[in-house]
Scaffold this motif. Structure first.
Motif, PDB file in Angstrom:
ATOM      1  N   MET A  97      -2.086   9.376  12.382  1.00 20.18           N
ATOM      2  CA  MET A  97      -1.559   8.734  13.581  1.00 20.18           C
ATOM      3  C   MET A  97      -1.801   9.650  14.778  1.00 20.18           C
ATOM      4  SD  MET A  97       2.400   7.529  14.243  1.00 20.18           S
ATOM      5  CE  MET A  97       2.622   6.729  12.669  1.00 20.18           C
ATOM      6  N   GLU A 107      -4.680   4.395  11.732  1.00 20.93           N
ATOM      7  CA  GLU A 107      -5.473   4.549  12.957  1.00 20.93           C
ATOM      8  C   GLU A 107      -6.344   3.331  13.216  1.00 20.93           C
ATOM      9  OE1 GLU A 107      -7.178   8.454  13.310  1.00 20.93           O
ATOM     10  OE2 GLU A 107      -5.290   9.413  12.754  1.00 20.93           O
ATOM     11  N   TRP A 114      -8.247  -6.721   3.296  1.00 24.70           N
ATOM     12  CA  TRP A 114      -8.408  -5.305   2.967  1.00 24.70           C
ATOM     13  C   TRP A 114      -9.590  -4.654   3.642  1.00 24.70           C
ATOM     14  CZ3 TRP A 114      -7.507  -6.503  -2.824  1.00 24.70           C
ATOM     15  CH2 TRP A 114      -8.468  -7.392  -3.320  1.00 24.70           C
ATOM     16  N   TYR A 115     -10.555  -5.438   4.038  1.00 26.94           N
ATOM     17  CA  TYR A 115     -11.671  -4.829   4.776  1.00 26.94           C
ATOM     18  C   TYR A 115     -11.208  -4.456   6.185  1.00 26.94           C
ATOM     19  CZ  TYR A 115     -14.521  -6.381   0.888  1.00 26.94           C
ATOM     20  OH  TYR A 115     -15.041  -6.564  -0.367  1.00 26.94           O
ATOM     21  N   LYS A 160      -9.217  -1.407   5.967  1.00 29.58           N
ATOM     22  CA  LYS A 160     -10.024  -0.208   5.670  1.00 29.58           C
ATOM     23  C   LYS A 160     -10.878   0.199   6.872  1.00 29.58           C
ATOM     24  CE  LYS A 160      -9.786   1.097   1.168  1.00 29.58           C
ATOM     25  NZ  LYS A 160      -9.592   2.492   0.721  1.00 29.58           N
ATOM     26  N   TYR A 180     -12.983  -1.955   8.782  1.00 27.30           N
ATOM     27  CA  TYR A 180     -14.225  -2.683   9.028  1.00 27.30           C
ATOM     28  C   TYR A 180     -14.052  -3.786  10.076  1.00 27.30           C
ATOM     29  CZ  TYR A 180     -15.959  -0.315   4.846  1.00 27.30           C
ATOM     30  OH  TYR A 180     -16.340   0.636   3.937  1.00 27.30           O
ATOM     31  N   GLU A 188     -15.225   7.945  -3.713  1.00 24.28           N
ATOM     32  CA  GLU A 188     -14.363   7.873  -2.542  1.00 24.28           C
ATOM     33  C   GLU A 188     -13.144   8.773  -2.764  1.00 24.28           C
ATOM     34  OE1 GLU A 188     -12.205   4.264  -2.179  1.00 24.28           O
ATOM     35  OE2 GLU A 188     -11.901   4.442  -0.021  1.00 24.28           O
ATOM     36  N   GLU A 238      -3.629  16.543  11.442  1.00 24.58           N
ATOM     37  CA  GLU A 238      -4.421  15.315  11.602  1.00 24.58           C
ATOM     38  C   GLU A 238      -5.341  15.415  12.817  1.00 24.58           C
ATOM     39  OE1 GLU A 238      -2.049  11.760  11.637  1.00 24.58           O
ATOM     40  OE2 GLU A 238      -1.121  12.250   9.716  1.00 24.58           O
ATOM     41  N   ASP A 239      -4.818  15.989  13.919  1.00 24.35           N
ATOM     42  CA  ASP A 239      -5.667  16.192  15.098  1.00 24.35           C
ATOM     43  C   ASP A 239      -6.866  17.058  14.716  1.00 24.35           C
ATOM     44  OD1 ASP A 239      -3.912  14.734  16.644  1.00 24.35           O
ATOM     45  OD2 ASP A 239      -2.868  16.490  17.470  1.00 24.35           O
ATOM     46  N   ARG A 266      -9.502  15.166  12.850  1.00 21.82           N
ATOM     47  CA  ARG A 266     -10.300  14.303  13.731  1.00 21.82           C
ATOM     48  C   ARG A 266     -11.370  15.091  14.486  1.00 21.82           C
ATOM     49  NH1 ARG A 266      -5.608  11.028  14.119  1.00 21.82           N
ATOM     50  NH2 ARG A 266      -4.632  12.513  15.521  1.00 21.82           N
ATOM     51  N   THR A 297      -2.734   7.187  -0.305  1.00 19.23           N
ATOM     52  CA  THR A 297      -4.072   6.622  -0.536  1.00 19.23           C
ATOM     53  C   THR A 297      -4.941   7.596  -1.332  1.00 19.23           C
ATOM     54  OG1 THR A 297      -4.013   5.195   1.380  1.00 19.23           O
ATOM     55  CG2 THR A 297      -6.176   5.826   0.616  1.00 19.23           C
ATOM     56  N   GLN A 313      -6.623   7.331  -4.992  1.00 18.12           N
ATOM     57  CA  GLN A 313      -8.076   7.426  -5.180  1.00 18.12           C
ATOM     58  C   GLN A 313      -8.471   8.499  -6.188  1.00 18.12           C
ATOM     59  OE1 GLN A 313      -9.016   8.178  -1.093  1.00 18.12           O
ATOM     60  NE2 GLN A 313      -9.436   6.028  -0.622  1.00 18.12           N
ATOM     61  N   ARG A 353     -15.554   1.092  -2.688  1.00 15.31           N
ATOM     62  CA  ARG A 353     -14.249   1.704  -2.423  1.00 15.31           C
ATOM     63  C   ARG A 353     -13.143   1.059  -3.248  1.00 15.31           C
ATOM     64  NH1 ARG A 353     -13.894   2.499   4.044  1.00 15.31           N
ATOM     65  NH2 ARG A 353     -12.272   3.971   3.397  1.00 15.31           N
ATOM     66  N   PHE A 354     -12.112   1.830  -3.455  1.00 15.10           N
ATOM     67  CA  PHE A 354     -10.883   1.376  -4.118  1.00 15.10           C
ATOM     68  C   PHE A 354     -10.151   0.583  -3.032  1.00 15.10           C
ATOM     69  CE2 PHE A 354      -6.962   3.409  -6.453  1.00 15.10           C
ATOM     70  CZ  PHE A 354      -6.402   2.157  -6.618  1.00 15.10           C
ATOM     71  N   ILE A 355     -10.377  -0.719  -3.046  1.00 14.02           N
ATOM     72  CA  ILE A 355     -10.066  -1.542  -1.881  1.00 14.02           C
ATOM     73  C   ILE A 355      -8.570  -1.819  -1.731  1.00 14.02           C
ATOM     74  CG2 ILE A 355     -10.361  -3.800  -3.003  1.00 14.02           C
ATOM     75  CD1 ILE A 355     -11.970  -2.891   0.323  1.00 14.02           C
ATOM     76  N   ALA A 384      -6.118   0.511  -2.385  1.00  9.49           N
ATOM     77  CA  ALA A 384      -5.439   1.801  -2.562  1.00  9.49           C
ATOM     78  C   ALA A 384      -4.293   1.957  -1.560  1.00  9.49           C
ATOM     79  CB  ALA A 384      -6.443   2.941  -2.446  1.00  9.49           C
TER      80      ALA A 384
END
Lengths: 341, 722
Positions: free
Chosen positions: A1, A42, A120-121, A124, A126, B90, B106-107, B110, B265, B269, B641-643, B645
């Motif tokens: 975040m 995000e 879910w896309y 994720k 997309y 992944e 986290e900053d 990025r 997540t 994974q 990907r583990f869609i 998760a």
């Protein structure tokens, strides 16, 4: 975040000001059920979060012009217990279906209407259309929970709102507040003057053709302040959500109905399906088919067949047609007191 | 004369052992006072976060951490991967950053510059044909290669199939799941000079310090591991992982304590993976329903390693004289397998006992009678036989079973019942204890074991208190440190047997020494003394209190060391059997399944704590219901990907989903006398097959692949209609 500014207006006018300021990318915080997830992933990274919870007018349920006006910040729990809403059982069905007392306690009706898709896309990263290098992931990938109606274009997600089908079936309108709307009428609320416009909820949602369109007509700086419902009068209503899990879960498909039944015969009907299309899906043909008929197991089944007859499932979600059909049939039976359990 | 023999008292003679005893640490856990790794926040602790790969298969072509180092609050940046590395699933860790606050970390993430060059991936372990045709290489070797092909069998299956009266062929499957420990993997690491002090979320307290030696550059003697409380692991937390190593390195680089816990997540994974399994089965029986042949070809994936459910569990529990199976492991771009509660048994049970149930239906025989008839093909007919009878009564099998799809009622909701059987080894692990009786009568037990949620502390305290005839508040149990006597990892249902055995033996030895002192002081015959109710007795006559007796050990106390148990001591044993029955209600218009009731009848030798044991079985049933109905690691073929998760889309049951759970222990004297046997794994094994069989009984059609989602139920119903 990512870090952001936090603003807490106390009037609608102040909210509009906080949201509309130049150079600000604002996100609206109501109950936080959806926004918190979006921020953490995000998927949205606003420079300012405007928390509407301190605006008193947004929490009220009042009688207004032949109907009831519900503030967008009214929580699910408050909705279920407000005496002014006793005539709208299809809304309580939704509250019951949410099941999580935490979400019922903090989630708001306005937040629900603006809940972004659970595709879910999208979640994720997309995008709403779920595209990767120009390829539609929902179309070519795992679409078991995706749209079976209105999916011919780029959008394959299903609208996430739990309340929209019921509210649209009731003929609800939403009040959109915010300065960037050019064709507004003046309205007064909370003692301040803001630009606002009432529009039918049915026209609030859009099926985006491009990523930038979003899934509602809301423009940056605007928010939903209130929902208006016509008087319930003699109308009966019900919502039936097909939920895989008994706990917090998203419906596989849902249907809400409002029926005007006179002497056992249907005078007016409105059927709206949820979680089957990028927008709530109005089943006009099925509603019209019911006019003049009595509702029983057979006619409810035929109406349900009509409701799903134009479904176009994707590669993995044909089963949702059957589920949507069941939702319609059971909503009709429930509204007329014919559904066991 | 009281016989002095190491062992348990006769059934019914223990005061605390076998009782319904609340957890000694229940209050601190329920009130939040218990500190889990994620709660440890010593002054100055930095927060570490991971950057991981979003790609299932890619080459890392750019990695620049310099900018991240300059981000406000960031204290250290550690590249875990390097440019040129081939990322193979992944969630693969790339960079770890420690910062003053989580959001600063986290900053920092990025600000890391990175670029991947995506490579073709293969993630669908159910797709045998696709695996053969896939054009994916890892490290220059084709991933499509079936990594392990195994064969086993005996007899001539072809002949047996020809001679059989009924032959059934079917395809079955069970998808990959992840471990879903409530507490994710992770650690809190702090250096004190050369000493590395780690609070590690681990099921293997005694066995992890050495794993830091090479990657971190520390002497094993200087690594102190602690795990006072563990938010479950289910087999996934026995190793020191690369993120734990990163945590220790970041702590060294910054000179500050660092905590690194995986995000939910990432936990999903890479924190665990239970392999999938799919099978084409041919199974046959004679006219009476005696199973005569089994032939299977099975495949599936356990992630990158590409191995598959073991041969020694196929077919499962029932071993026809003539049988063969061929297995093919498929390597996929998924994180590697970690042992998941009863590794490989739930899968093998699911494809074996659903196939047998289908054969029973084909032969027109009641499933229960069919399973009973074939108990001679199992290694534990003397256990399963009575267990099946108990379970049948508890679920009212006679009243509820009906031929497939022929239940009463015209509505869309159909009810059915199903049965399945399982077995597990459950031998005790190798654990050591120190037991000290202080001169005030208080008792300390120390062991390097851990409480993974089973109730290790409680069971130890119970056994010691029972042996000394004192209250449990007299006993202090210390565990969860590698500075304590070495104890085995909590794997394979081995802990309670592993720790209670040495505690019982050592406590008995300590008691006898104290009774000898009492005998000398009060001039009575030493072997006639007993201890109970906080006193020492000569028959029914009180000799002295426990406190008075304990003073005789002198101010230094009495300290004994207890080594691991062996089965010939009679304290522990291995191999248990259990049966489960399910009653379900299936909505044939929505495909939604509700569990009405589950009955589990379980043998575990001698039960140490009935309340905690029942809790274990409940948890097995609940996890079993999860993987049967809703829980699935959905690997998206498009993105690799583990869609799902996240806890929104990874559907776990809540209280309303689990129905009425009935647990019964099968503990006749013959089993009691075998001593303690592990209980954690068995109750999760046959749940899937029992539920699947109940659904087939309800709707008349086999839904062949677990979890039995509405989609799969409706697709199966539609397929049956044609």
């Amino acid at each position: 975040m990512k870090s952001f500014e936090y603003a807490r207006p106390t009037t609608e006018a102040e909210a509009v000001e906080f949201l509309g300021e130049n150079g600000i990318q604002a996100a609206i915080l109501a109950g936080g059920t959806d926004l918190t997830s979006l921020l953490r992933a995000e998927l949205v990274s606003p420079s300012r979060v405007v928390d509407l919870k301190q605006v008193p007018s947004l929490h009220q349920v009042t009688r207004l012009e032949g109907g009831v006006q519900i503030g967008a910040l009214v929580t699910l729990a408050d909705l279920a217990t407000n005496p002014l809403l006793a005539g709208y059982p299809s809304l309580f069905d939704v509250v019951d279906g949410v099941r999580s007392i935490q979400v019922q306690g903090s989630g708001t009706i306005g937040g629900d209407l603006c809940h972004l898709p659970n595709c879910w896309y999208f979640r994720k990263g997309y995008g709403l259309l779920g595209q990767d290098n120009g390829v539609s992931l929902p179309e070519t990938g795992d679409n078991r929970y995706h749209a079976i109606f209105g999916n011919e274009g780029a959008a394959k997600f299903v609208n996430a709102s739990r309340f929209a089908p019921a509210l649209i079936a009731w003929g609800a309108k939403v009040r959109i507040v915010g300065t960037s709307h050019k064709t507004t009428s003046r309205d007064r609320s909370g003692g301040s003057s803001v630009d606002a416009e009432w529009i039918p909820l049915e026209y609030f949602y859009v099926t985006p053709k491009t990523e930038r369109q979003g899934n509602t007509i809301l423009k940056p700086g605007q928010f939903v302040s209130h929902i208006w419902l016509p008087d319930a009068n003699q109308i009966t209503s019900a919502t039936y959500e097909v939920l895989q899990m008994e706990g917090l879960d998203w419906p596989l498909a849902a249907a809400s109905v409002c029926l005007d039944v006179d002497g056992g015969f249907v005078r007016g009907a409105s059927i709206v399906m949820g979680h089957v299309a990028p927008t709530p899906w109005v089943a006009g043909d099925a509603s019209r088919w019911l006019i003049g008929r009595q509702i029983d197991e057979d006619t409810a089944g035929v109406a349900a067949d009509v409701a799903v007859s134009s479904a176009k499932p994707l590669s993995m979600n044909e089963y949702k047609v059957q589920i949507a059909r069941t939702a319609v049939k059971r909503a009709l039976l429930k509204a007329t007191g014919q559904l066991d359990s | 004369m009281v016989e002095r023999k190491i062992g348990w008292e006769p059934q019914g003679s223990h005061t605390l052992v076998g009782g319904e005893i609340q957890r000694v640490d229940g209050k601190v856990k329920a009130s939040g006072q218990a500190k889990y790794t994620n709660d440890i926040n010593t002054p100055g602790t930095l927060f570490a976060k991971l950057l991981t790969s979003p790609h299932a298969h890619a080459k890392l072509v750019l990695l620049n951490i310099e900018k991240a180092k300059g981000v406000k609050g960031v204290k250290s940046v550690l590249a875990i991967a390097k440019v040129g590395d081939e990322i193979q699933y992944e969630g693969w860790p790339i960079v770890a950053i420690a910062a003053e606050r989580p959001e600063f970390a986290e900053d920092g993430l990025r600000a890391v510059e990175f670029k991947f060059e995506p490579l073709p991936h293969f993630v669908d372990g159910s797709d045998f044909k696709g695996a053969v045709e896939a054009d994916v290489t890892v490290g220059g070797k084709p991933l499509k290669l079936t990594k392990s092909v195994g064969k086993s069998g005996q007899g001539d299956v072809e002949v047996a199939l020809k001679e059989a009266k009924h032959v059934h062929r079917g395809t079955y499957g069970i998808h990959m799941i992840t471990h879903m420990s409530m507490e994710p993997h992770g650690s809190h690491a702090a250096w004190d000079g050369e000493n590395l002090n780690v609070a590690l979320s681990t099921e293997n307290v005694s066995g992890t310090s050495g794993q830091y030696v090479q990657p971190v550059g520390v002497d094993a003697m200087n690594v102190n591991i602690r795990c006072d409380f563990l938010g479950s692991g289910f087999g996934s937390k026995s190793t020191v992982d690369e993120w734990d190593v990163a945590c220790a390195k970041l702590a060294k680089a910054t000179g500050k304590p660092v905590r690194l816990m995986l995000s939910r997540t990432t936990e999903m994974q890479i924190g665990g993976n239970r392999p999938s399994a799919f099978a084409e089965v041919t199974v046959a029986c004679d006219a009476e329903g005696n199973v005569t042949a089994w032939d299977s070809r099975h495949w599936g994936s356990n992630g990158l390693q590409g191995s598959i459910v073991d041969h020694d569990v196929t077919p499962y529990v029932f071993l026809p004289k003539t049988r063969q199976s061929v297995s093919t492991g498929i390597a996929t771009n998924c994180s590697p397998e970690r042992p998941w509660r009863a590794p490989h048994h739930p899968q093998a049970c699911a494809y074996t006992q659903t196939a047998l149930d289908d054969l029973a239906a084909k032969a027109g025989i009641d499933s229960l009678q069919f399973f009973q008839k074939n108990l001679n093909l199992t290694s534990l007919p003397h256990i399963y036989g009575p267990e099946l009878e108990i379970a049948a009564k508890l679920i009212d099998w006679k009243g509820k079973w009906h031929p497939r799809g022929k239940g009463s009622g015209n509505g869309p909701v159909k009810r059915g019942v199903g049965v399945a059987l399982h077995t597990w080894d459950g031998a005790a692990n190798q654990s050591n204890v120190t037991l000290k009786v202080h001169s005030d009568g208080s008792v300390e037990v120390v062991t390097g074991s851990q409480d993974v949620g089973t109730g290790t502390r409680t069971c130890i305290a119970q056994v010691a208190a029972d042996t000394f005839g004192v209250s449990m508040s007299t006993i202090k149990v210390s565990l969860g440190s590698n500075q304590f006597p070495k104890a085995g990892p909590s794997e394979g249902s081995s802990t309670i047997g592993g720790v209670t055995g040495p505690v019982r033996r050592t406590a008995q030895q300590a008691l006898w020494k104290i009774l000898d002192l009492v005998a000398a002081k009060y001039t009575v015959e030493r072997t006639t003394l007993t201890a109970r109710d906080g006193k020492v007795w000569l028959g029914e006559k009180e000799v002295c209190t426990w406190k008075q007796a304990a003073t005789l050990v002198g101010p230094m106390g009495l300290e004994l060391y207890g080594g691991p148990v062996t089965e010939d001591e009679g304290l522990t044993n291995h191999q248990v059997g259990g049966v489960q029955m399910a009653e379900v209600a299936v909505d044939t218009e929505t495909g939604v399944i509700r569990i009405v009731k589950m009955v589990a009848v379980q043998d575990a030798g001698m039960i140490v704590n009935r309340l905690l044991a029942r809790s274990q079985v409940y948890s097995g049933l609940i996890m079993g219901i999860a993987y049967s109905l809703s829980e699935e690691r959905i690997m998206d073929n498009k993105t690799g990907r583990f869609i799902n998760a996240n806890l929104n889309d990874y559907k776990l049951p809540r209280i309303g989903d689990i129905g009425d759970l009935v647990v019964e222990f099968y503990e006749p004297e013959s089993e009691y006398k075998r001593g303690v046997i592990g209980l954690s794994e068995p109750p999760v094994i046959s749940t899937g097959a029992a539920i699947s069989n109940a659904v087939a009984n309800a709707v008349g059609v086999r839904v062949p692949v677990l979890p039995l989602t509405p989609k799969r139920v409706l697709d199966a119903l539609k397929g049956a209609k044609g």
